[in-house]
Structures are given as C-alpha cells and as structure tokens.
Design a protein around this motif. Structure first.
Motif, short mmCIF file in Angstrom:
data_model
loop_
_atom_site.label_atom_id
_atom_site.label_comp_id
_atom_site.label_asym_id
_atom_site.label_seq_id
_atom_site.Cartn_x
_atom_site.Cartn_y
_atom_site.Cartn_z
N ILE B 183 0.97 -1.04 -0.01
CA ILE B 183 -0.01 0.00 -0.04
C ILE B 183 0.88 1.16 0.11
N GLY B 214 -1.80 -5.33 -9.86
CA GLY B 214 -2.88 -5.71 -8.73
C GLY B 214 -2.53 -5.83 -7.37
N ALA B 217 -1.74 -1.17 -4.10
CA ALA B 217 -2.90 -0.01 -3.91
C ALA B 217 -2.23 1.20 -3.40
N TYR B 218 -3.01 2.18 -3.32
CA TYR B 218 -2.52 3.46 -2.86
C TYR B 218 -3.58 3.95 -1.90
N SER B 225 -7.32 5.03 4.77
CA SER B 225 -7.10 4.73 3.60
C SER B 225 -6.35 3.48 3.51
N HIS B 228 -9.22 0.84 3.43
CA HIS B 228 -9.73 0.97 2.04
C HIS B 228 -8.86 0.22 0.82
N ALA B 229 -7.52 0.56 1.11
CA ALA B 229 -6.76 -0.06 0.31
C ALA B 229 -6.66 -1.77 0.52
N GLU B 231 -9.16 -3.67 1.39
CA GLU B 231 -10.33 -4.11 0.96
C GLU B 231 -10.14 -4.41 -0.57
N THR B 232 -9.32 -3.29 -1.27
CA THR B 232 -9.07 -3.37 -2.85
C THR B 232 -8.09 -4.61 -2.92
N LEU B 233 -6.95 -4.83 -2.05
CA LEU B 233 -6.15 -5.84 -2.35
C LEU B 233 -6.68 -7.36 -2.14
N LYS B 235 -9.28 -8.12 -3.06
CA LYS B 235 -9.80 -8.89 -4.14
C LYS B 235 -8.53 -8.85 -5.46
N THR B 236 -7.53 -7.79 -5.55
CA THR B 236 -6.87 -8.01 -6.46
C THR B 236 -5.62 -8.65 -6.18
#
Lengths: 334, 334
Positions: B183, B214, B217-218, B225, B228-229, B231-233, B235-236
């Motif tokens: 991140i 993937g 994330a930033y 933040s 949130h990042a 949460e993204t990771l 998935k990716t």
DNA sequence: CTGAAAGCGCTTACAG
DNA sequence: CTGAAAGCGCTTACAG
C-alpha cells in the motif's frame, strides 16, 4: 545587506519619516508620495526590520509557549491550535520544552525575557512561585493550559478533569455497570492525576456504589503502565465489569493485558479511556473515551493571551467542554 | 520599565561601554570594576535586551522551523530534537505551520525575514523555487528535512526512503514471502510516496519476483485509507502472503480490514509498516516496521544549521540510517 | 583600564 | 503634507 528604510527614502526622494508613515498607514502624506514610496519599496525589495521596530515599540509580536514535552500528542495538538491563532493575529510563537525541569524552565524564562516576548502560554504544569516571580518582573501576560495556580489569578483554559472523569464513570454506571475499576494516572499529579481519581470516586458515591481500594490501580499514563495496572486489577478486582483509565494509552495497555488473559472486550470487560488520541480509533475494538478539544484549547488560550497583550486588561479563565466519544469498548449490561 | 544598561552603569559608576564589556566578556577592565558591575546588575535585576543586541549584531539567535503540520507524529518528534539542540546552543525556535499551502509558506517566509531569523529548517516538503528565491534574498542558511531540492544545493537530512522500502521488502522476502503486496502513500508525493513504491519494485526485481499492478494499492498515509486499500487488495491480490504499507497508520488500517475478513495476522498475512509510531507497539499483535530516528534527524538538522550560521560555510547532506523494528506481524514462511 | 560618541533601523513628537 | 532630530538599548571603534 538588506535595504533599509533609508534606501527607500533616498529612492523615493522623501524623508525616512514619510516612508515610516506610509509603511504604518499613518496619516500625513499625499497620494502621490504614497505611490512613490510604494514604488520604491517594490523596486528595491524592501522589508521592514521587525527587530528595529521592536526596539522602539516594545512589542515583538512574539509569544512563548512552554510544554513539558512538545512531542506528546497532547502538546502537539495544542501547539497546532496556538500556532493557528497566533498566525491569524500576526504573532510568532517560540516553543520551549521544559522537560518538567525547574532549572530548564527558569533558564527559558530568562531567554524569553531577554528576547522581549509579549506574552507566555504555560501548559500542563504547575506554575511555581519561582516562575511567577520572573513573569511578574517581565510584566507580561500569561495564560495557563491544563493547569491552575491557586496563589495568583492567572487565567487558565482547561477541561474540568474532575467532571470529565465523573461523567465517564457515570456513563459506565448508566450502561448498567456496578463494579467499575479505575487506572489512575501518576499518583500525585495534581493536574491529570488526582482530579480524575476524585471524579471516579464521586461518581461511585453519588450512585450509592462503594469505593473499594482494590478497584483502583495507578499507572503513569503510558501504555506499559496500563498493562501492569491491569495485571494487578485482574487479581484485586477480578469481578469488575468495567474499567475507566485516566489515559487512552493506559486503557489500551489494559485492553492488551486483558486480552492476554482471555478476556474479550467489551463482552467480558468494558473499557473507557481518556484523551481520544488518534490511536483510539485504530485499536480493535475502537476505544470509547473522553475527548478534550485540544486544538481549540490552544486557540482559546492564544486568543486570550493576545487580548491581554493588546488591551492590558485581565481575562477570565475558561473551562472547555469535554465530550464522550462512544465507540465499541463499552457493553450495555442488562 | 525594565532596567537598562544605563541604569547599571549609573549604579556601578562606570560607563555603559564598560558594562557592555563585562557583559560580553570582552577584555578591558579591572577586576574591581567587574565586581562593581556584577553587583549593580544583581541589585537592580538587570537582563540584557536581546532585541537591542540583535539590531547591532545582526544576529537574533533565533531559527525558524516550517512543517506542513506541527501536530503530526513525525513533525512533533522532529521538533523535539530541533528544540533540544537549539536550546543547547542558545538558540530559540519559532514554529511555523504551512498547511502545505504555498501562500501561507510565503507569508511565513516574509515574517521570518522581518524578524531577522538566523536560519531556517524546512521540513517534509519540496523547496519550491519561489521559496528559495526569498531565502536567497534573506541570505540565511537553510537545511531541509525529509526532502531534497534538485535545483539548488541546500543540505538535507533524511532517511533514504527508497532504500528503507527496499530493505523492508527484502526482509519480507528473506522470511520466505514471494507474494508481497504494497500500500503506497499519496501517489504523486515525491518525498514519501514515490520512492517507497520504487524501493518495493526494486526489491522484487532484484529477487526475480514479478511486479503485478494488482498487488499495489494507494492510500494517503492515513488509517482509513489503509482500510480501503486493503479491501481492494483482498480482491486484486487475494493470494498475497505479506503486505508492506508505506505508513504505520495504513498498515494498521490494513490489519483492521484484514481482521474483519477473518484473516489472522501474521498467520494468514504478514504486515510491515513504516514510521514506528508509538501506536505500532500498542496494536495487537505489535507491528513490525521501519523506524526513522526522528528526534535525531531534528538534532542533526539543527546542528548543521547552527554550524552554517556560525561559520558561513556550507555543509554536507546527511542520510540517516533507518532500521527494521522486528515485532510480531511477520511470519516466517517455510 | 575607561569613556564619549557614532550607529544599528526604525518611530514619533515637534516644527514648519 | 513633510522633514530634522531625538531616542529605543545596545556594541564597537577610537582616543586617551
């Protein structure tokens, strides 16, 4: 060599008195000279010398701020508020770290005096007689933050620690808790130590709950001391359902220690802190705690100070309102 | 009215020149006069006026310090170091909060110039050309903290963010991790954003590991933040075994988010932070992270600045060594 | 060893 | 409307 008022006077073909007047927005010159002067200022990039100014005006537009430790979360938030307000009023702030050391404090008071500061904000420590003596000789206004002084009438701005602790404990009681333990701060600390413990006792008393010495442990506000205090309480107050800690760090220390012993929070133990540090929102579960408006405290203190500087009048103290930040460490007891 | 040098001269029956000499420890008076003068000083409680002094000496013994935000954990620790060193050298420090705002910075530069500070420490931001221009006209030394400026040779003191990130990721690799997510901080931040991401990429590359977009994330360095990042990771980069975050807050946010999804740390996911904030030791489990010697950075910067003020000589930049603080969020992979 | 005087860069009566 | 001059509290040649 930076250009001086003489240079602009020469350039604009007027006297330095005239330059000074337009610089200070005093009356007494034609629009034309005003233009000439401004142009000259522009051209040579003149900036007034605040030191020379200060020598005459006996005003430096600088205030001093003394903290036991500038790097604490408390100090740095307060400082932020002070700085913001000072900047708005065109004041600069010089920071001093006293390390809670009397000699260092005196030394600082001396250099601040030599530097002719216009006022002082003194935070989080008792204003000793010794300090006040030099402040009196300096003849500058002072305002206290999170501290009061009994023997002199120096205004302060602070939260009512006694009341805040009272409210915290009463909150716990309203949630149904009867067996409430506490981790106090440094035992003889008259600012953040004793009053919070007193507020705890008072809340118990008002609600007809007994105060048991075994329910009270002491720390030093730090994380580790919270861990240790919790270890003690686990023995001396094994049946308590809630805990009030006089600082977030101690509360979190206690949570950690409790978790080690298999206690779930808030299911097995409710916890309340004091401070609302950034980390209070980051722990799991997020900590319910008492919040002080630190930045605002700084601003108010600074505003009061500047008011005193400007008017030479005295100013009232201010109790600023704390609040309870409800998060997820307190359970409602049936 | 505070007593002046005239008062002590009168009292001691000497000229003000003589008083000035004994005050400044210059040669040229008998022991007897020296005694007389000191006695007079004592009796009337004289303190020299640093403003008058400054006007002549063109030295105020004051330095300015500019931070984007004085209340951040980073700034306040650095400030503590600066203050300590400044105090040791008999300098005062005035703090300025730029809010990362160009106008505010320029305004501050101006008042600092008017107040004739002797030097400036500029922290955590890019030294714009515009800023440097006024600094040059002020003709005072500057040192940068956690920042470099390409177009001028102003000394800086900082940790090598690129290298630190590289080391962190390499540490993870040595512990057996191959699938490492990151991140990053604010995406275009040239100081703490980009270099750390580059260090991450480089470490992967050197160890023959592929960089997958993937896996990156930033965030903005803050706690939320990081949540949130993560949460993204999730998935990716669902198969990653380790995570490096460019700040402790983001690391802790990520830990929180991961926990919500039932991931155990470090069993299911290893995490490394960057900063070593106080809270890194307080979370459960305690966070393994990169530590910068912030207080020392402040001290070194201040020392360099004062050296430049005193000698008028230039000074070298300094890369200060970071370290890896091993705690309990990194698991050794078989 | 010591003092009278100029000067640092301004502001502010005072006089015109 | 404008300027000459004194003065803020010091330091520093200069002269003795």
């Amino acid at each position: 060599m930076n250009p001086t008022i003489k240079d602009v006077a020469r350039k604009a073909n007027v006297s330095i008195a005239t330059v000074s007047r337009v610089l200070n927005n005093l009356p007494g010159y034609s629009d034309k000279t005003k233009q000439k002067v401004f142009q000259a200022i522009e051209e040579i990039g003149y900036q007034p010398n605040a030191i020379a100014r200060g020598l005459i005006n006996k005003r430096t537009h600088t205030i001093g701020v003394m903290f036991p430790s500038v790097s604490s979360a408390f100090s740095s938030d307060v400082l932020q508020g002070i700085e913001a307000s000072a900047h708005d009023h065109n004041y600069s702030v010089v920071v001093c770290n006293t390390d809670s050391d009397g000699k260092r404090t005196m030394k600082y008071l001396q250099v601040l005096r030599e530097k002719q500061i216009d006022g002082l904000i003194f935070s989080s420590e008792v204003l000793k007689k010794e300090y006040y003596a030099v402040l009196e000789r300096m003849n500058i206004p002072v305002v206290l933050i999170s501290s009061e002084s009994r023997f002199v009438k120096v205004p302060y701005v602070k939260v009512d620690d006694y009341q805040a602790a009272f409210d915290a404990v009463e909150y716990l009681i309203r949630k149904g808790h009867r067996k409430i333990a506490m981790i106090g701060g440094t035992k003889n600390d008259t600012i953040a130590g004793i009053p919070r413990v007193e507020g705890y006792k008072k809340a118990l008393e008002e609600h007809g709950l007994p105060f048991k010495p075994g329910y009270l442990a002491y720390g030093d506000f730090g994380f580790l001391s919270g861990c240790h205090a919790m270890e003690t309480l686990l023995k001396t107050a094994p049946d308590c359902t809630a805990l009030f800690a006089a600082s977030d760090e101690m509360a979190i220390g206690a949570m950690t220690a409790a978790a080690k012993h298999g206690l779930k929070i808030p299911d097995d133990l409710s916890v309340m802190g004091y401070d609302d540090l950034r980390l209070a929102q980051m722990v799991v579960p997020p900590l319910t705690t008492i919040s002080q408006p630190l930045c605002e405290i700084g601003k108010i203190a600074c505003e009061k100070l500047i008011y005193m500087i400007d008017t030479q009048e005295n100013v009232n103290s201010r109790i600023v309102t704390h609040s309870i930040i409800e998060r997820q460490t307190v359970r409602i007891l049936p």
